[in-house]
Design a protein around this motif. Structure first.
Motif, PDB file in Angstrom:
ATOM      1  N   GLU A 152      -3.269   0.199   7.628  1.00  0.00           N
ATOM      2  CA  GLU A 152      -2.391   0.224   8.796  1.00  0.00           C
ATOM      3  C   GLU A 152      -1.242   1.184   8.551  1.00  0.00           C
ATOM      4  O   GLU A 152      -1.077   1.711   7.452  1.00  0.00           O
ATOM      5  CB  GLU A 152      -1.867  -1.184   9.091  1.00  0.00           C
ATOM      6  CG  GLU A 152      -1.108  -1.805   7.935  1.00  0.00           C
ATOM      7  CD  GLU A 152      -0.666  -3.216   8.224  1.00  0.00           C
ATOM      8  OE1 GLU A 152      -0.486  -3.542   9.413  1.00  0.00           O
ATOM      9  OE2 GLU A 152      -0.486  -3.989   7.273  1.00  0.00           O
ATOM     10  N   ALA A 210       3.737  -2.870   8.860  1.00  0.00           N
ATOM     11  CA  ALA A 210       4.201  -3.815   9.879  1.00  0.00           C
ATOM     12  C   ALA A 210       3.939  -5.260   9.473  1.00  0.00           C
ATOM     13  O   ALA A 210       4.651  -6.167   9.898  1.00  0.00           O
ATOM     14  CB  ALA A 210       3.530  -3.510  11.216  1.00  0.00           C
ATOM     15  N   THR A 211       2.926  -5.497   8.633  1.00  0.00           N
ATOM     16  CA  THR A 211       2.526  -6.878   8.339  1.00  0.00           C
ATOM     17  C   THR A 211       2.665  -7.288   6.881  1.00  0.00           C
ATOM     18  O   THR A 211       2.588  -8.467   6.567  1.00  0.00           O
ATOM     19  CB  THR A 211       1.062  -7.102   8.756  1.00  0.00           C
ATOM     20  OG1 THR A 211       0.213  -6.216   8.008  1.00  0.00           O
ATOM     21  CG2 THR A 211       0.874  -6.831  10.244  1.00  0.00           C
ATOM     22  N   ARG A 212       2.855  -6.309   5.973  1.00  0.00           N
ATOM     23  CA  ARG A 212       2.879  -6.705   4.565  1.00  0.00           C
ATOM     24  C   ARG A 212       3.601  -5.665   3.720  1.00  0.00           C
ATOM     25  O   ARG A 212       3.919  -4.570   4.173  1.00  0.00           O
ATOM     26  CB  ARG A 212       1.465  -6.910   4.037  1.00  0.00           C
ATOM     27  CG  ARG A 212       0.619  -5.647   4.016  1.00  0.00           C
ATOM     28  CD  ARG A 212      -0.793  -5.939   3.520  1.00  0.00           C
ATOM     29  NE  ARG A 212      -0.770  -6.543   2.197  1.00  0.00           N
ATOM     30  CZ  ARG A 212      -1.826  -7.131   1.635  1.00  0.00           C
ATOM     31  NH1 ARG A 212      -2.953  -7.226   2.313  1.00  0.00           N
ATOM     32  NH2 ARG A 212      -1.764  -7.632   0.422  1.00  0.00           N
TER      33      ARG A 212
END
Length: 531
Positions: free
Chosen positions: A347, A422-424
């Motif tokens: 990502e 964005a997530t990790r």
């Protein structure tokens, strides 16, 4: 004695004059590149070789190039240069990664217009004395949704032009951050959503293992009915046979292709279809673009031969000769750390923080930074080099920060790369031992000691008994030999990792067997350019 350069392809006279004006002895033989034997006879006389695509700088040719110091490719593609052989020979390979961008983007827009209004077919019909006005009913671009696959340098120019045409634009790019998407004025989407919503789709990504056949038969089945496909990027991104079938049955309204899986393309499933526009790889074929890349490569080569300055090198970072002696192993380590992150990240990267400890903090950290970034981004774009990597990272809105500190632990120095998406968040650290070999020393905060090799396997799991046996047995039963095996865990029963050095890359069926055991959270094959 003045450096001597051979121009063996058709560069402009203006570019040749740049060499002369800089005091370089230049031989302009624009047809020599086509004569492999004659080129091999004379190449040993030259310090530099300036080429386009006709000259093939093969390992065999480089064996004869005893004095060669630099190869300059006027253009971005270096398929005609054996870069590993050049590196072993100590020859720098330069390209001009941004000289063709506007021209290629404009060609994509032109092809989009051509397929929307059936211009080639209408032109041929009118030339034939027909007046088939009702036959050629086109569509407007205004208010249509354009799906851009790849929002890098060329893709961002296409996006800008599409806004001027009042199109709605969505983009798929794993390295595109939300911040950069906002700057470009596009909505970032996943590939499946783009396929299902776009009225036009244009590709602007390099050909890699991840992008090869990105528009596969299965992906074509997900396309919005009546879509039109444009590819001015690379052949091999699209399953041409499956697309031809979709064009024939009307699911896809039209296509415009400048590149093909096999080139020169004398035959293709897309040829001779009435709703397909084709051109012979003309993306960079404008007077301005050809002149720009020729002038740029002449300047770059002159700078290197006269001052040692390195720009747009594909196989060497921008460092001085004095720094290179000390920094060589650390530059390779930095590239490996970036490559590890890049291969595990699917990502958009928002931020990178690179920590330099001890002796690493005293080096040219700017050069080390570019090595980290190039290693990371090369997993999705093999054309990235040590100079273009920071530019491309900036284009994608990636925030890059550097921290230095005095020696804090048992190592004389180390580099730690921390990445935020964005997530990790993900981190890896490494050092260089006294033997000059890079080592990974920490992943996810878990201490390890792993040598780096060309073929590796990374797994994560909940710490429990039997994991080593599962890995060893599964790989062994399928003929995959383990050269080295490194384990680590945060604490008993918590997060655990394994990093295996293998003799060969494990086949996909073997990876699937490991995943199907249910023992692992991640099973990721990794490749590193070692040597």
């Amino acid at each position: 004695m003045a450096p001597k350069v051979l121009v063996s392809d058709k560069l402009s006279e203006t570019a040749v004059q740049i060499f002369r004006d800089r005091g370089i002895d230049v031989d302009f033989m624009p047809d020599l590149g086509k004569d492999k034997e004659k080129l091999a006879e004379v190449i040993g006389q030259y310090d530099g070789l300036a080429i386009r695509s006709a000259t093939k700088a093969t390992a065999k040719l480089l064996e004869k190039a005893d004095n060669l110091k630099v190869i300059g490719r006027a253009g971005i593609g270096v398929d005609n240069v054996d870069i590993p052989a050049a590196s072993k020979k100590g020859v720098i390979v330069m390209n001009t990664p941004f000289g063709n961008s506007i021209t290629t983007a404009e060609h994509a827009i032109a092809m989009m217009f051509a397929v929307a209004r059936q211009i080639p077919e209408a032109s041929a019909s009118t030339h034939a004395g027909k007046w088939e006005k009702s036959r050629f009913m086109g569509v407007e671009l205004t208010n249509k949704t354009l799906g851009v696959v790849g929002a890098g340098n060329i893709g961002s120019i296409v996006i800008d032009r599409a806004h001027g045409l009042r199109m709605k634009v969505i983009a798929y790019d794993p390295f595109l951050t939300e911040e950069r998407a906002d700057q470009l004025g596009v909505r970032k989407v996943e590939l499946d959503e783009l396929l299902g919503k776009a009225d036009f789709i244009t590709f602007h990504v390099p050909l890699t293992d991840k992008t090869r056949n990105i528009l596969s038969r299965d992906a074509i089945a997900k396309l919005k009915s009546g879509v039109r496909i444009i590819n001015c990027a690379r052949g091999g991104l699209v399953d041409e046979e499956a697309l031809a079938e979709a064009l024939k049955d009307g699911r896809v309204a039209g296509a415009a292709f400048d590149v093909f899986a096999e080139e020169p393309a004398t035959d293709s499933p897309l040829f001779n279809l009435p709703n397909v526009v084709v051109t012979p790889h003309l993306g960079a074929a404008t007077t301005e673009a050809q002149e720009n890349v020729a002038l740029q490569v002449a300047e770059q080569m002159s700078d290197y031969l006269l001052t040692g300055a390195v720009q747009n090198a594909l196989n060497m970072p921008s460092v001085t000769a004095e720094e290179a002696k000390v920094m060589g192993p650390w530059i390779k380590l930095a590239e490996h750390l970036g490559a590890f992150i890049g291969q595990l990240t699917d990502e958009g990267v928002e931020a990178i923080n690179i920590l330099y400890d001890g002796m690493a903090a005293e080096m040219n950290t700017a050069a080390l930074n570019t090595s980290v970034i190039a290693g990371m981004m090369r997993s999705v774009n093999p054309d990235v080099n040590m100079v273009s990597a920071p530019v491309l990272a900036k284009d994608r809105g990636i925030d890059i920060a550097t921290t230095t500190q005095e020696q804090t632990g048992m190592f004389e120095g180390y580099i730690k790369v921390h990445v935020k998406t964005a997530t990790r968040e993900r981190s890896i650290a490494g050092t260089v031992f006294s033997d000059g070999k890079p080592r990974f020393i920490q992943i996810k905060g878990i201490n390890i000691d792993a040598e780096v090799g060309p073929h590796m396997l990374y797994t994560t799991n909940q710490d429990r008994a039997g994991i080593i046996g599962t890995l060893g047995q599964t790989l062994g039963e399928n003929g995959v030999n383990i050269a080295n095996f490194t384990l680590g865990r945060s604490e008993l029963g918590k997060d655990a990792i394994a990093l295996l050095l293998l003799d060969d890359q494990p086949p996909e069926p073997v990876l699937k067997k490991l995943k199907d055991t249910g023992s692992f959270q991640q099973v990721r094959p990794l490749q590193f350019a070692v040597g």
